[in-house]
Design an enzyme around this catalytic site. Structure first.
Site, PDB file in Angstrom:
ATOM      1  N   HIS A 287       1.201   8.650   0.372  1.00 52.01           N
ATOM      2  CA  HIS A 287       2.203   7.601   0.546  1.00 52.01           C
ATOM      3  C   HIS A 287       2.732   7.158  -0.803  1.00 52.01           C
ATOM      4  CE1 HIS A 287      -1.797   5.683   0.312  1.00 52.01           C
ATOM      5  NE2 HIS A 287      -1.193   4.699  -0.329  1.00 52.01           N
TER       6      HIS A 287
ATOM      7  N   HIS B 169       0.062  15.012   8.161  1.00 52.24           N
ATOM      8  CA  HIS B 169      -1.039  14.529   7.332  1.00 52.24           C
ATOM      9  C   HIS B 169      -1.180  15.368   6.060  1.00 52.24           C
ATOM     10  CE1 HIS B 169      -4.673  12.311   6.405  1.00 52.24           C
ATOM     11  NE2 HIS B 169      -5.197  13.456   6.009  1.00 52.24           N
TER      12      HIS B 169
ATOM     13  N   CYS C  85      -7.024   8.859  11.050  1.00 52.51           N
ATOM     14  CA  CYS C  85      -6.225   8.458   9.894  1.00 52.51           C
ATOM     15  C   CYS C  85      -5.269   7.355  10.317  1.00 52.51           C
ATOM     16  CB  CYS C  85      -5.446   9.657   9.335  1.00 52.51           C
ATOM     17  SG  CYS C  85      -4.209   9.189   8.097  1.00 52.51           S
TER      18      CYS C  85
ATOM     19  N   ASN D 211      -0.702   6.391  -5.703  1.00 47.49           N
ATOM     20  CA  ASN D 211      -2.087   6.389  -6.155  1.00 47.49           C
ATOM     21  C   ASN D 211      -2.763   7.633  -5.603  1.00 47.49           C
ATOM     22  OD1 ASN D 211      -1.824   3.829  -7.415  1.00 47.49           O
ATOM     23  ND2 ASN D 211      -2.114   2.812  -5.441  1.00 47.49           N
TER      24      ASN D 211
ATOM     25  N   ASP E 279       4.401  -2.839   3.659  1.00 47.06           N
ATOM     26  CA  ASP E 279       2.980  -2.866   3.323  1.00 47.06           C
ATOM     27  C   ASP E 279       2.349  -4.147   3.875  1.00 47.06           C
ATOM     28  OD1 ASP E 279       1.157  -1.393   0.850  1.00 47.06           O
ATOM     29  OD2 ASP E 279       0.504  -3.345   1.595  1.00 47.06           O
TER      30      ASP E 279
ATOM     31  N   HIS F 263      -3.905   9.302   3.060  1.00 49.76           N
ATOM     32  CA  HIS F 263      -2.718   9.952   3.649  1.00 49.76           C
ATOM     33  C   HIS F 263      -1.620   9.700   2.623  1.00 49.76           C
ATOM     34  CE1 HIS F 263      -0.073  10.826   7.383  1.00 49.76           C
ATOM     35  NE2 HIS F 263       0.780  10.623   6.373  1.00 49.76           N
TER      36      HIS F 263
HETATM   37  P1  DGP Z   1      -3.203   2.651  -1.636  1.00 51.70           P
HETATM   38  O1  DGP Z   1      -4.117   1.621  -2.190  1.00 51.70           O
HETATM   39  O2  DGP Z   1      -2.270   3.252  -2.690  1.00 51.70           O
HETATM   40  O3  DGP Z   1      -3.928   3.697  -0.826  1.00 51.70           O
HETATM   41  O4  DGP Z   1      -2.227   1.867  -0.661  1.00 51.70           O
HETATM   42  C1  DGP Z   1      -2.530   1.627   0.673  1.00 51.70           C
HETATM   43  C2  DGP Z   1      -1.667   0.495   1.120  1.00 51.70           C
HETATM   44  O5  DGP Z   1      -1.635   0.519   2.526  1.00 51.70           O
HETATM   45  C3  DGP Z   1      -2.158  -0.889   0.729  1.00 51.70           C
HETATM   46  O6  DGP Z   1      -1.193  -1.500  -0.112  1.00 51.70           O
HETATM   47  C4  DGP Z   1      -2.292  -1.660   2.017  1.00 51.70           C
HETATM   48  C5  DGP Z   1      -1.563  -0.805   3.001  1.00 51.70           C
HETATM   49  N1  DGP Z   1      -2.125  -0.752   4.333  1.00 51.70           N
HETATM   50  C6  DGP Z   1      -3.392  -0.428   4.680  1.00 51.70           C
HETATM   51  N2  DGP Z   1      -3.546  -0.453   6.007  1.00 51.70           N
HETATM   52  C7  DGP Z   1      -2.330  -0.782   6.516  1.00 51.70           C
HETATM   53  C8  DGP Z   1      -1.839  -0.957   7.844  1.00 51.70           C
HETATM   54  O7  DGP Z   1      -2.538  -0.812   8.851  1.00 51.70           O
HETATM   55  N3  DGP Z   1      -0.530  -1.324   7.975  1.00 51.70           N
HETATM   56  C9  DGP Z   1       0.295  -1.485   6.889  1.00 51.70           C
HETATM   57  N4  DGP Z   1       1.568  -1.831   7.115  1.00 51.70           N
HETATM   58  N5  DGP Z   1      -0.126  -1.313   5.622  1.00 51.70           N
HETATM   59  C10 DGP Z   1      -1.431  -0.971   5.457  1.00 51.70           C
END
Ligand code: DGP
Length: 112
Positions: free
Chosen positions: A98, A45, A3, A85, A29, A96
């Site tokens: 968030h 988790h 994860c 989401n 993000d 996971h």
């Molecule tokens: P969701 O689509 O709601 O599952 O949002 C996941 C978010 O996580 C998306 O906006 C991009 C972000 N994201 C994915 N991988 C990484 C990562 O490795 N680092 C960071 N900082 N953000 C990430």
């Protein structure tokens, strides 16, 4: 467990951290949708909102209790948009739990 957010919480994958304590982590993000776009996660988790239970909901309450402090750290002066989401149908791409804390622009409603 494979994860990505568990690995970020464990410090195995770097992130742009804005807040951390023993239970939760907030970091920028990777693909920001607003001038302020931070993800707030429990370190433990939890796959998605469907898996919030009486046994683990204290960490979710803790996230909400810390939102004002996290918003302040991010320089948010007005309001913010908070998004979860839940499931692929809603656009969840990382399994996971968030919360997206976004600010710094106007947001439409209903969200598209
Ligand atoms: P969701 O689509 O709601 O599952 O949002 C996941 C978010 O996580 C998306 O906006 C991009 C972000 N994201 C994915 N991988 C990484 C990562 O490795 N680092 C960071 N900082 N953000 C990430």
């Amino acid at each position: 467990m494979d994860c990505i957010f568990c690995k970020i919480a464990a410090g195995e994958i770097p992130c742009n951290k804005v807040y951390e304590d023993d239970q939760i982590l907030a970091f920028k993000d990777l693909n920001p949708q607003a001038p302020v776009h931070v993800l707030v996660i429990p370190k433990q988790h939890i796959r998605w909102a469907y898996d919030i239970t009486p046994e683990n909901s204290a960490v979710v309450a803790h996230i909400f209790e810390k939102l004002p402090e996290i918003a302040k750290i991010c320089g948010v002066e007005g309001g913010f948009r908070l998004v979860n989401n839940c499931g692929e149908d809603a656009g969840q791409s990382v399994p996971h739990l968030h919360f997206h804390l976004m600010a710094g622009r106007e947001f439409g409603w209903p969200a598209g």
